[in-house]
Design an enzyme around this catalytic site. Structure first.
Site, PDB file in Angstrom:
ATOM      1  N   HIS A  62       0.922  -1.190  -0.213  1.00  0.00           N
ATOM      2  CA  HIS A  62      -0.064   0.110   0.024  1.00  0.00           C
ATOM      3  C   HIS A  62       1.036   1.223  -0.037  1.00  0.00           C
ATOM      4  O   HIS A  62       1.780   1.436   1.027  1.00  0.00           O
ATOM      5  CB  HIS A  62      -0.944   0.155   1.322  1.00  0.00           C
ATOM      6  N   HIS A 106      -9.032  -4.220  -3.318  1.00  0.00           N
ATOM      7  CA  HIS A 106     -10.181  -3.244  -3.697  1.00  0.00           C
ATOM      8  C   HIS A 106     -10.656  -3.244  -5.190  1.00  0.00           C
ATOM      9  O   HIS A 106      -9.565  -3.748  -6.011  1.00  0.00           O
ATOM     10  CB  HIS A 106      -9.874  -1.587  -3.306  1.00  0.00           C
ATOM     11  N   HIS A 117      -9.714   2.360  -7.241  1.00  0.00           N
ATOM     12  CA  HIS A 117      -8.665   3.167  -7.870  1.00  0.00           C
ATOM     13  C   HIS A 117      -7.649   2.001  -8.391  1.00  0.00           C
ATOM     14  O   HIS A 117      -7.614   0.756  -8.145  1.00  0.00           O
ATOM     15  CB  HIS A 117      -7.796   4.136  -6.861  1.00  0.00           C
TER      16      HIS A 117
END
Length: 275
Positions: A62, A106, A117
């Site tokens: 991340h 995600h 995104h």
């Protein structure tokens, strides 16, 4: 027989995360959610070892890739942190991995899902394409793992990315830790239920790791990025081999998936520099 497990963990798909204030280092809730991220990693690590894993390598995937708390992380696992890394979110998958898991994932832009995104967010990347198909980070990373003959056997995140992953890998083991309401809201499992779910699904994944097949995209593979501004595409177009598809879209084609990936990744990093 040894079983080497690779774990790629992102943050937006962690239970409880619904806003960028929780995922950025300057956000008020960031420190709380990086602990949650570490605990979800620990659940996957614990399940992996309980199922017979010999080694577990966790790649912080991340943002800055410096989110996991090294001294809170299960000490049996090895941690890859920092960025940039040649394989990005999949760093380490090329080091004798037998199976990979994706935690905290995600959806892509334009799809329902929490904080959807691709790679650098809407400030840089509008869309990422593989062979002209809009693709999520999961789909990109499945190709990276597949290049090294490693399958992804489990995905944890919001309900939408779990369902989407099954379109690419029908038998993937899903661990939906929150049900999407919209981009900034979700119905989340409690911490204890989240950890239990991830651990049990990790056990199932490792116990059945030979049942999963690596993803191999058709070659030559064409990767494309739609940037947020013309200037980003202008700068990236200086790179030899890059094709300008339109004012904001560039592409690169190769017989080698990793070559195409590295070209696109470097292009995204270059485009993200303020000018």
């Amino acid at each position: 027989m040894s079983i080497n497990v690779h774990i790629s963990i992102d943050m937006e798909g962690v239970s409880g995360v619904v806003h960028t204030d929780q995922t950025g280092q300057k956000g008020y809730d960031y420190n709380m959610m990086r602990k949650a991220m570490t605990l979800e990693a620990n659940a996957a690590i614990e399940g992996s070892f309980e199922a017979g894993a010999t080694t577990v390598v966790v790649n912080d995937s991340h943002g800055s890739m410096r989110n996991l708390l090294p001294y809170m992380l299960d000490q049996r696992a090895e941690l890859i942190s920092g960025s940039p890394k040649p394989l990005g979110m999949m760093q380490g998958v090329d080091d004798n991995s037998d199976i990979s898991m994706c935690i905290g994932y995600h959806s892509r832009p334009g799809e329902k899902g929490i904080l959807s995104h691709t790679i650098r967010g809407s400030s840089v990347v509008q869309h990422f394409y593989i062979n002209d198909k809009p693709s999520s980070e999961f789909e990109i990373n499945a190709g990276i793992a597949g290049y090294y003959n490693v399958a992804i056997g489990m995905i944890a995140g919001d309900s939408d990315i779990v369902n989407d992953a099954k379109n690419l890998i029908p038998n993937i083991i899903g661990a939906p830790v929150k049900a999407t309401i919209n981009k900034f809201s979700a119905k989340n499992l409690s911490g204890n239920e989240t950890f239990k779910l991830i651990k049990n699904k990790a056990i199932e994944c490792v116990e059945n790791y030979q049942e999963f097949k690596p993803i191999k995209y058709k070659t030559p593979v064409k990767m494309s990025v739609e940037f947020t501004s013309d200037l980003m595409a202008d700068v990236v177009s200086f790179i030899p081999g890059i094709k300008r598809e339109s004012r904001q879209v560039i592409s690169f084609e190769s017989q080698d998936y990793i070559e195409a990936w590295k070209c696109m990744y470097a292009s995204i990093l270059l485009a993200g520099i303020p000018y």
